[in-house]
Scaffold this motif. Structure first.
Motif, PDB file in Angstrom:
ATOM      1  N   PHE A  38     -28.744 -37.366 -46.545  1.00 43.83           N
ATOM      2  CA  PHE A  38     -29.589 -38.523 -46.821  1.00 43.83           C
ATOM      3  C   PHE A  38     -30.857 -38.142 -47.584  1.00 43.83           C
ATOM      4  O   PHE A  38     -31.675 -37.375 -47.101  1.00 43.83           O
ATOM      5  CB  PHE A  38     -29.971 -39.224 -45.519  1.00 43.83           C
ATOM      6  CG  PHE A  38     -28.799 -39.555 -44.644  1.00 43.83           C
ATOM      7  CD1 PHE A  38     -27.757 -40.331 -45.132  1.00 43.83           C
ATOM      8  CD2 PHE A  38     -28.722 -39.087 -43.350  1.00 43.83           C
ATOM      9  CE1 PHE A  38     -26.671 -40.641 -44.336  1.00 43.83           C
ATOM     10  CE2 PHE A  38     -27.639 -39.394 -42.543  1.00 43.83           C
ATOM     11  CZ  PHE A  38     -26.605 -40.171 -43.032  1.00 43.83           C
ATOM     12  N   GLY A  62     -25.296 -43.954 -41.483  1.00 41.11           N
ATOM     13  CA  GLY A  62     -26.141 -44.256 -42.624  1.00 41.11           C
ATOM     14  C   GLY A  62     -25.706 -45.528 -43.314  1.00 41.11           C
ATOM     15  O   GLY A  62     -24.713 -46.159 -42.943  1.00 41.11           O
ATOM     16  N   PHE A  68     -29.909 -43.247 -45.386  1.00 40.80           N
ATOM     17  CA  PHE A  68     -29.907 -43.588 -43.965  1.00 40.80           C
ATOM     18  C   PHE A  68     -30.686 -44.873 -43.704  1.00 40.80           C
ATOM     19  O   PHE A  68     -30.416 -45.581 -42.753  1.00 40.80           O
ATOM     20  CB  PHE A  68     -30.514 -42.441 -43.145  1.00 40.80           C
ATOM     21  CG  PHE A  68     -30.407 -42.655 -41.669  1.00 40.80           C
ATOM     22  CD1 PHE A  68     -29.218 -42.395 -41.006  1.00 40.80           C
ATOM     23  CD2 PHE A  68     -31.486 -43.113 -40.939  1.00 40.80           C
ATOM     24  CE1 PHE A  68     -29.106 -42.603 -39.637  1.00 40.80           C
ATOM     25  CE2 PHE A  68     -31.382 -43.316 -39.565  1.00 40.80           C
ATOM     26  CZ  PHE A  68     -30.184 -43.057 -38.920  1.00 40.80           C
TER      27      PHE A  68
END
Length: 192
Positions: A38, A62, A68
């Protein structure tokens, strides 16, 4: 002409020095997510370890392959899905009674399971509100019911004085035992 690098597997690379005169240049890029995929979860963020834990344990995946969305509002369907995944994503034979829950959606089976186990009840008139932001009292209630489902001792908060909170009168009567437990167990604190 660029020289081929060989990754050693420990974060370092090797290359074979070409014959003759060479100029060596290196370019570096900041890694923002550490071991996570992320880009919006910086390694030095206060929530990094929490995100890492829920991601590594498959509780949260996510909002895309690389994001995320740590500042996104948590919804009722998200919490039901986290608890469902915590239980190993069981499939249950239970007639879904919520008109606003698409059984084929990413959260459909999670809500079906949570309803079948009494962890979620919905709002009445056959609605669950899957995209509604979850309130603190709703979250406490889901966690309380999940703890009961797991046969955990939820008596820890029975003597917790939540009457001392100035906004106690805004708490739904249905949520009082859950909020007492959540505050007594240290899961929820007041905001002031």
């Amino acid at each position: 002409e660029p020289v081929k690098l060989t990754e050693k597997g420990d974060g370092s690379y090797t290359f074979t020095m070409p014959a003759g005169s060479v100029t060596i240049k290196a370019a570096f890029a900041e890694i923002t997510g550490g071991g996570l995929p992320f880009v919006d979860v910086p390694r030095d963020s206060w929530y990094y370890d929490g995100v890492s834990d829920v991601y590594e344990n498959g509780l949260m995946t996510g909002t895309s392959a690389t994001t995320f969305a740590p500042d996104m509002t948590t919804t009722r369907s998200m919490v039901a899905t986290i608890l469902w995944r915590l239980e190993g994503s069981p499939v249950v034979n239970y007639a879904m009674r919520f008109d606003d829950v698409d059984a084929g959606s990413w959260y459909g089976e999670a809500v079906r399971w949570a309803a079948s186990e009494g962890i979620v009840n919905g709002y009445g008139s056959n609605s669950f509100g899957p995209d509604d932001p979850i309130t603190r009292e709703q979250m406490a209630t889901m966690l309380y019911r999940y703890a009961q489902y797991k046969k955990y001792d939820v008596s820890v908060g029975e003597n917790t004085n939540i009457l001392s909170y100035a906004d106690y009168d805004q708490l739904g009567e249905w949520a009082v035992p859950a909020m007492q437990w959540a505050c007594g167990a240290g899961l929820i604190n007041g905001t002031g």
